[in-house]
Design a protein around this motif. Structure first.
Motif, PDB file in Angstrom:
ATOM      1  N   ASN A   1      -2.721  -0.222  -5.534  1.00 45.37           N
ATOM      2  CA  ASN A   1      -2.533   0.106  -4.188  1.00 45.37           C
ATOM      3  C   ASN A   1      -3.570  -1.159  -3.309  1.00 45.37           C
ATOM      4  N   ASN A   2      -2.681  -1.741  -2.435  1.00 44.08           N
ATOM      5  CA  ASN A   2      -3.387  -2.883  -1.691  1.00 44.08           C
ATOM      6  C   ASN A   2      -3.055  -4.254  -2.589  1.00 44.08           C
TER       7      ASN A   2
ATOM      8  N   THR B   1       1.112   5.838  -0.397  1.00 40.52           N
ATOM      9  CA  THR B   1       0.574   7.111  -0.492  1.00 40.52           C
ATOM     10  C   THR B   1       1.546   8.059  -1.573  1.00 40.52           C
TER      11      THR B   1
ATOM     12  N   SER C   1       0.864  -1.277  -0.143  1.00 33.72           N
ATOM     13  CA  SER C   1       0.036   0.184   0.154  1.00 33.72           C
ATOM     14  C   SER C   1       0.879   1.218  -0.058  1.00 33.72           C
TER      15      SER C   1
END
Length: 624
Positions: A282-283, A147, A145
């Motif tokens: 993401n993830n 940002t 994950s």
């Protein structure tokens, strides 16, 4: 896993004997060497005092010399006896210490970076090891994950950077990957296989479908080079008594026990290789196969990430060191983080400022020509074209443009209003992707404003910038302005009546007071046919020179602006070289005009001329 090794011989001993063999081999360690694969993870330096809540923090420098700060924090962990961190010239490496008494091993780490430079795009890199070459990894699921780094207007994206063929490690893989069918019911184990390490995560509902067993631990006879299975009436195989070392796949028949020859969809065509450039959402997750650290060379790159969280889970069913139905016992495991950078933006910045040198609005006076005392004396930062943060501040209301050419702009690349309030008032920072200026060797910054609050410039309104090789940040492109009352040039006009017979008009007594006709006193000489001499003093209050200064003075003409009489230029002349060729000649009415002159900083200069009976109006040009 340090010093892990699986002996290649037929095991016919009961469980306690096998455990003894494992202990004997686990204590063997392999020395570290200076650097392992992959490379280019950047140089990391740890803080003496680690940031609270992190297991490591400090600074980094990429191979391209971009710098920043980092910290690594630990998340949930299971099956490990702590961790150790190594930093140096190839990233930050974390070793998770073994705990053989626990299965379902898992660890989570988050790396967060804060780039110092604002021109480069920073990419967080992930690899198996960046320093250690002893030991090996086990099969694991890795979940990412991340940002976005908001300093750059580009979505964060994770992708497989490198995933070359590498030799699989038998002790970490099991016969499911490295077994081979020979003929009939005969198999061999520990076959040399070189394949990509990273794979698509094909697990379903938490069931990894990845099994560990040993061919020589199954019902049958022979050795690891050639082992003949014993099967039941349904063709199914099982572990020999006391030799269970993992879990067999569903319906473990002779034909589907190996991935290479399986016809079972649960085993066949799963865990496909991850191609280079494959995007990991993401993830999203992927699987890393067991490889010796000295051979591991995969890289996952998360471009424009501020933080990356990696969760690492051992997912093999069974383990070579424990003869039981365990899941994901992974012993020592490593993970490495690094940072690389690439030029992405040109950044142009500066401030539009009030160049008052600390003179307050109440002190400002357009008519104050005193440069030896008072508000305009001893003010080296006043009207000098340079921003001084101690005594000056930014001003709002301007826009700054980046164009292709100062003299004849045809392309506007960006336009930005300066900051309007707070500590950043007057500042601007314009970012342009490097690709937008490809092939452009020069650009120009233009400062403009529409109001009249700060009408006078103390710098030029345009700045030409040459784009230098490998330079992407251009700072301190500042623009200065002042209010009307802080104008640099002050003109003072004085007059002296005379009988037109004087030979030196500089010796007359001049007054700023108005003259009038009278029999006595100051106006006694104002009579038809007499003269008025004028002294015009130009004072440069600024701390920069005034170049190409030209003084114009228009002699009064009857009928113009309600004038009652006409004045004409009269002898004597003064400093004839100061006056232009087209200045009014002696005996004529017109405009007194000087040649272009330079007026040095903090100096003044006086100009004299005589006129026969009349008054004048003053007009100057080319003043700041």
């Amino acid at each position: 896993m340090t010093g892990r090794f699986i002996p290649v011989f037929n095991i016919a001993n009961p469980y306690p004997t096998w455990k003894k063999h494992v202990i004997a081999f686990v204590v063997i360690t392999t020395p570290l060497i200076a650097q392992a694969n992959p490379t280019g993870f950047g140089t990391f330096t740890r803080d003496t005092n680690t940031i609270a809540g992190s297991i490591a923090s400090g600074t980094y420098r990429t191979a391209a010399n971009a710098t920043g700060k980092f910290k690594v924090t630990a998340g949930p962990s299971n099956g490990y006896n702590g961790s150790s961190v190594t930093v140096g010239d190839n990233g930050v490496e974390i070793k998770n210490e073994s705990n053989a008494g626990s299965d379902r091993d898992k660890f989570t780490y988050t790396i967060t970076i804060t780039p110092d430079d604002i021109t480069s795009l920073h990419t967080i890199k992930i690899g198996q090891t960046s320093y250690t070459t002893g030991g090996n990894s086990e099969i694991a699921r890795q979940t990412l994950s991340f940002t976005e780094n908001t300093q750059i207007n580009l979505p964060v994206q994770a992708a497989v950077r490198e995933n070359p063929d590498v030799g699989y490690f038998f002790g970490a893989m099991g016969d499911y990957f490295m077994g081979k069918k020979l003929a009939g019911n005969s198999f061999s184990s520990n076959n040399t296989i070189s394949r990509p390490q990273l794979r698509v995560d094909s697990s379903n509902g938490g069931d990894s479908g990845l099994y560990y067993y040993g061919i020589t631990a199954l019902n049958g006879s022979g050795n690891s080079s050639s082992f003949t299975l014993t099967t039941n009436a349904n063709g199914q195989v099982s572990f020999a008594s006391g030799q269970k070392r993992g879990t067999l796949p569903p319906t473990p028949t002779f034909t589907n026990i190996l991935k290479e020859t399986s016809t079972n969809p649960n085993n066949q065509n799963t865990y496909a290789s991850l191609n280079t450039s494959t995007v990991i959402p993401n993830n999203g997750s992927y699987v890393s196969y067991g490889i010796e650290n000295s051979k591991s060379n995969y890289v996952v790159a998360v471009r424009n990430a501020e933080s990356v969280t990696l969760t690492y889970e051992g997912i093999m069913k069974g383990n070579s060191a424990i003869e039981a139905d365990v899941v994901g016992e992974s012993y020592n495991e490593w993970i490495s983080f690094g940072v690389e950078s690439e030029p992405y933006y040109y950044v142009f910045s500066g401030i539009v400022f009030g160049d008052n040198g600390g003179i307050t609005a109440a002190e400002a006076d357009a008519s104050n020509a005193n440069i030896t005392s008072g508000a305009y004396s001893n003010k080296p930062n006043y009207f000098n074209g340079l921003f001084n943060s101690a005594s000056e501040s930014g001003i709002a209301g301007s826009i700054v443009k980046i164009v292709n050419n100062c003299d004849n702009p045809t392309i506007t690349y960006a336009t930005q209003s300066v900051e309007k309030s707070g500590n950043a008032i007057g500042k601007y920072q314009i970012k342009i992707p490097i690709t937008n200026l490809n092939g452009q060797g020069n650009v120009c910054l233009l400062e403009e404003r529409s109001d009249t609050i700060y009408p006078i410039r103390t710098t030029t309104n345009k700045k030409a910038i040459t784009l230098e090789n490998a330079k992407y940040e251009y700072q301190n492109n500042n623009f200065g302005r002042v209010i009307d009352q802080n104008v640099a040039l002050v003109l003072e006009k004085e007059q002296a009546a005379n009988d037109c017979k004087v030979t030196d008009i500089t010796s007359l007594t001049y007054s700023k007071d108005p003259l009038s006709s009278s029999e006595t006193g100051a106006g006694a000489d104002i009579k038809p046919g007499n003269c008025i001499a004028y002294k015009i003093t130009a004072t440069n209050r600024a701390n920069i020179d005034i170049n190409n200064f030209i003084m114009h003075d228009i002699l009064q003409k009857k009928g113009d602006n309600n004038a009652a009489v006409t004045s004409k230029l009269a002898d004597p002349s003064y400093q004839a070289s100061d006056y232009a060729n087209d200045s009014v000649p002696i005996g004529e009415n017109g405009t007194v005009k000087t040649v272009p002159l330079n007026l040095s900083a903090k100096t003044h200069r006086s100009f004299y001329f005589n006129t026969q009976y009349g008054t004048t109006q003053s007009d100057t040009v080319n003043t700041p």
